[in-house]
Motif scaffolding. Sequence first.
Motif, short mmCIF file in Angstrom:
data_model
loop_
_atom_site.label_atom_id
_atom_site.label_comp_id
_atom_site.label_asym_id
_atom_site.label_seq_id
_atom_site.Cartn_x
_atom_site.Cartn_y
_atom_site.Cartn_z
N GLN A 199 66.36 46.63 94.71
CA GLN A 199 64.92 46.46 94.87
C GLN A 199 64.20 47.61 94.17
O GLN A 199 64.49 48.77 94.42
CB GLN A 199 64.51 46.43 96.34
N THR A 200 63.29 47.26 93.28
CA THR A 200 62.42 48.24 92.64
C THR A 200 61.00 48.00 93.12
O THR A 200 60.55 46.85 93.18
CB THR A 200 62.47 48.11 91.10
N GLU A 201 60.31 49.07 93.49
CA GLU A 201 58.94 48.96 93.98
C GLU A 201 57.96 49.38 92.88
O GLU A 201 58.20 50.36 92.18
CB GLU A 201 58.74 49.83 95.22
N TYR A 202 56.88 48.63 92.78
CA TYR A 202 55.89 48.85 91.72
C TYR A 202 54.50 49.11 92.28
O TYR A 202 54.19 48.71 93.40
CB TYR A 202 55.82 47.61 90.81
N ALA A 203 53.70 49.75 91.46
CA ALA A 203 52.27 49.94 91.75
C ALA A 203 51.47 49.33 90.61
O ALA A 203 51.93 49.28 89.47
CB ALA A 203 51.94 51.42 91.90
N GLY A 204 50.27 48.84 90.93
CA GLY A 204 49.40 48.26 89.92
C GLY A 204 47.94 48.40 90.30
O GLY A 204 47.60 48.64 91.46
N VAL A 205 47.07 48.26 89.32
CA VAL A 205 45.62 48.37 89.52
C VAL A 205 44.99 46.99 89.32
O VAL A 205 45.03 46.45 88.22
CB VAL A 205 44.99 49.38 88.53
N PRO A 206 44.43 46.40 90.37
CA PRO A 206 43.76 45.09 90.22
C PRO A 206 42.58 45.19 89.25
O PRO A 206 41.90 46.22 89.18
CB PRO A 206 43.27 44.78 91.64
N ALA A 207 42.34 44.11 88.52
CA ALA A 207 41.26 44.11 87.54
C ALA A 207 39.89 44.27 88.20
O ALA A 207 38.95 44.76 87.57
CB ALA A 207 41.31 42.81 86.73
N ASN A 208 39.78 43.89 89.47
CA ASN A 208 38.48 44.00 90.16
C ASN A 208 38.34 45.32 90.91
O ASN A 208 37.55 45.43 91.85
CB ASN A 208 38.28 42.83 91.12
N CYS A 209 39.09 46.33 90.49
CA CYS A 209 39.00 47.65 91.13
C CYS A 209 37.57 48.19 91.06
O CYS A 209 36.85 47.94 90.09
CB CYS A 209 39.96 48.63 90.46
N ALA A 210 37.18 48.91 92.10
CA ALA A 210 35.85 49.53 92.12
C ALA A 210 35.91 50.95 91.56
O ALA A 210 34.95 51.43 90.96
CB ALA A 210 35.32 49.55 93.55
N ARG A 211 37.02 51.65 91.80
CA ARG A 211 37.21 53.04 91.34
C ARG A 211 38.33 53.06 90.32
O ARG A 211 39.38 53.67 90.54
CB ARG A 211 37.55 53.92 92.55
N CYS A 212 38.13 52.38 89.21
CA CYS A 212 39.21 52.15 88.24
C CYS A 212 39.74 53.44 87.62
O CYS A 212 40.95 53.61 87.45
CB CYS A 212 38.73 51.20 87.15
N THR A 213 38.86 54.36 87.27
CA THR A 213 39.30 55.62 86.66
C THR A 213 40.14 56.43 87.65
O THR A 213 41.19 56.97 87.29
CB THR A 213 38.09 56.46 86.20
N ASP A 214 39.69 56.48 88.90
CA ASP A 214 40.45 57.18 89.93
C ASP A 214 41.78 56.48 90.19
O ASP A 214 42.81 57.12 90.43
CB ASP A 214 39.66 57.25 91.24
#
Length: 283
Positions: A199-214
């Motif tokens: 099992q490999t765990e991943y992180a991602g940023v949703p396109a509708n993020c409010a604090r995208c730069t952070d």
Amino acid sequence: VMTYSSFMSAWGPGPELAKRFREETGVTVEFQDAGDAGLILEKLKLFPVDVVLGLDGLSLDQAKARSQWRGDFEAVDWAPLTFVYRDGEITPPKSLDDLLDSRFKGAIALEDPRTSTPGLQFLLWVLETYGESGGFEFLAKLKPNLHSVSPSWSGAYGAFTKKQAKLAFSYSTSPVYHLIEEKSSAYKAAAFAAGHPVQTEYAGVPANCARCTDAEAFMRFLLKKETQILIMNKNFMMPIKPEAKTGTAFEKMAPVEELKLSHAKEFLDRRSEIFEKWRKLGL
């Protein structure tokens, strides 16, 4: 940041990770509890967030189909999956077939594949090994040996640590937790000659993020060596950055034969049908 319960818990890496990120950037991290990692995509429909952390590799295609994402997913940690037992309590299994032995009657704690990523890994492992028809026949035969099927990894492993169950489907790194936190070498990971799913765990940023730069800064922060060490030592998974395990108990772990789930996508494309067959087993 939406993640699973054990990651954001007081004993998990979440609180210290948030503290360090705030010290480094001035940005406060607020965690949203998805329960088990298998529920992240469902919760994401209800609670928009800036970062998702804990998606299993098996869930990435589904994540891409159901949501829009900003950039690529980043692997955060990984570990082979197996059965963990207490040394001297039982003779451990050496294969999936061994799990059907009467010595394990009422002794095995599993996770539900519909809500838990380790549970899904186990189901796909069984189907990969025996085929779909043979796999569900195997699961029907396994029922008498099950202590419980929990909706989450923490539920299944909790039954094991409370000595209600003698085997738990977990990570091959789980014994390191007991070694470091409890100074106990009694916990062992079963080794199967045919290999183990990873099992490999991943992180991602949703396109509708409010604090995208952070959010993107947080993603970079997750891959720093110091952060990888923190996640390794609190989440008890292998780091993506190999240098993070130098000089630690993780470096001394015996290598595990990895088993590729070649037909995983084929089964996942028929997820509803496969889950319905699981439901009919009454597990």
